[in-house]
Motif scaffolding. Structure first.
Motif, short mmCIF file in Angstrom:
data_model
loop_
_atom_site.label_atom_id
_atom_site.label_comp_id
_atom_site.label_asym_id
_atom_site.label_seq_id
_atom_site.Cartn_x
_atom_site.Cartn_y
_atom_site.Cartn_z
N ARG A 1 0.82 -1.23 0.00
CA ARG A 1 0.00 0.00 0.00
C ARG A 1 0.85 1.27 0.00
O ARG A 1 0.66 2.12 -0.87
N PRO A 2 1.80 1.43 0.94
CA PRO A 2 2.62 2.65 0.88
C PRO A 2 3.52 2.70 -0.35
O PRO A 2 3.83 3.79 -0.84
N LYS B 1 12.26 -4.68 -0.02
CA LYS B 1 11.53 -5.51 0.93
C LYS B 1 10.47 -6.34 0.24
O LYS B 1 10.30 -7.53 0.52
N LEU B 2 9.74 -5.72 -0.72
CA LEU B 2 8.70 -6.45 -1.44
C LEU B 2 9.27 -7.60 -2.26
O LEU B 2 8.68 -8.68 -2.32
N LYS B 3 10.42 -7.38 -2.87
CA LYS B 3 11.03 -8.45 -3.68
C LYS B 3 11.42 -9.63 -2.81
O LYS B 3 11.15 -10.79 -3.14
N ARG B 4 12.04 -9.37 -1.65
CA ARG B 4 12.42 -10.44 -0.75
C ARG B 4 11.19 -11.17 -0.22
O ARG B 4 11.17 -12.40 -0.14
N LEU B 5 10.15 -10.42 0.13
CA LEU B 5 8.93 -11.03 0.64
C LEU B 5 8.26 -11.88 -0.43
O LEU B 5 7.83 -13.00 -0.17
N GLY B 6 8.17 -11.35 -1.65
CA GLY B 6 7.54 -12.10 -2.74
C GLY B 6 8.27 -13.39 -3.04
O GLY B 6 7.65 -14.45 -3.22
N ASP B 7 9.61 -13.33 -3.09
CA ASP B 7 10.41 -14.54 -3.36
C ASP B 7 10.21 -15.57 -2.26
O ASP B 7 10.08 -16.78 -2.53
N GLU B 8 10.19 -15.11 -1.00
CA GLU B 8 10.06 -16.04 0.12
C GLU B 8 8.66 -16.65 0.17
O GLU B 8 8.50 -17.83 0.52
N ILE B 9 7.64 -15.87 -0.17
CA ILE B 9 6.27 -16.41 -0.20
C ILE B 9 6.15 -17.51 -1.25
O ILE B 9 5.56 -18.57 -1.00
N GLY C 1 12.30 6.33 -0.14
CA GLY C 1 11.30 5.51 0.54
C GLY C 1 10.81 4.36 -0.32
O GLY C 1 10.63 3.24 0.15
N MET C 2 10.64 4.63 -1.61
CA MET C 2 10.18 3.58 -2.52
C MET C 2 11.25 2.51 -2.72
O MET C 2 10.95 1.32 -2.87
N ALA C 3 12.52 2.92 -2.71
CA ALA C 3 13.62 1.94 -2.82
C ALA C 3 13.60 0.98 -1.64
O ALA C 3 13.83 -0.23 -1.79
N ALA C 4 13.31 1.52 -0.45
CA ALA C 4 13.21 0.65 0.73
C ALA C 4 12.06 -0.33 0.58
O ALA C 4 12.19 -1.52 0.88
N PHE C 5 10.91 0.15 0.11
CA PHE C 5 9.76 -0.73 -0.08
C PHE C 5 10.02 -1.78 -1.16
O PHE C 5 9.64 -2.94 -1.02
#
Length: 216
Positions: free
Chosen positions: A42-43, A149-157, A142-146
């Protein structure tokens, strides 16, 4: 199939329970990671929309400022306002998943007095334009931080989903099949042993009865 013994049957049962527990833990992990992924999305999407809107506004302000101030004046202001900008990278963890978070060492948005030039001599259009570009830099960090994080979360999911699918569709059914086969084999063997023992007892009973009649 492994050798059909009671010991192996107990070992397989323990292994099946362990696999079932692993599936529950992995599902809970996947659910937590998915929740974190959605909360981060969302952010991230808001940052993209904010950058798009600010970029259009900043370009319009830059065009107006170029008309009022002139290219040479803008270039001299840029040179005076330039600075070294540091980025801090910190390692964080969610449910054992490590990822890198990006943050600005100092805030990108400065007060006009901190930019290194006489802002009283510039137009409000230029000051607003500079502020918009600094806001864009802040949003990009801020978007670089997101994004990381999103890439790592997506890969792990995806990885966790594959593990759950393999355990549910291949490993656990295979263990249950072996359990049924061994239990059936042991049951048949016990029934055969019982029948042999019963025949032996009947035979001995008949022999004893015959021996008693002979003695009489």
């Amino acid at each position: 199939m492994i050798h059909p013994t009671r010991t192996n049957l107990l070992m397989l049962r323990e292994k099946a329970v362990s696999v079932a527990n692993s599936i529950r833990i992995l599902k809970a992990r996947k659910q937590a990671l998915t929740r974190e992924f959605l909360e981060t999305t969302r952010p991230f999407l808001r940052s993209r929309e904010e950058i798009r809107a600010r970029y259009g506004k900043a370009l319009t302000g830059l065009a107006v400022s170029l008309g009022h101030e002139g290219k040479e004046c803008i270039e001299s202001i840029i040179a005076a306002a330039s600075r070294d900008f540091r980025i801090d990278i910190a390692e964080k963890s969610i449910w054992g998943l490590r990822y890198k978070e990006v943050a600005a060492h100092v805030t990108p948005v400065r007060d006009p007095a901190e930019r290194g030039y006489d802002y009283f001599s510039t137009t409000p259009h230029l000051e607003e334009c500079i502020r918009e570009f600094e806001k864009i830099l802040e949003a990009l960090i801020g978007m670089a931080a997101f994004e990381g994080k999103l890439k790592r979360l997506g890969d792990e999911i995806l990885k966790t989903s594959r593990r759950v699918r393999v355990l549910e569709e291949r490993v656990l059914p295979g263990l249950n099949y072996q359990l049924r086969a061994i239990a059936q084999h042991i049951g048949e063997r016990e029934r055969e042993s019982y029948c042999r023992l019963k025949r032996f007892r009947d035979k001995k009973s008949r022999e004893n009865k015959t021996a008693l009649k002979t003695m009489r």
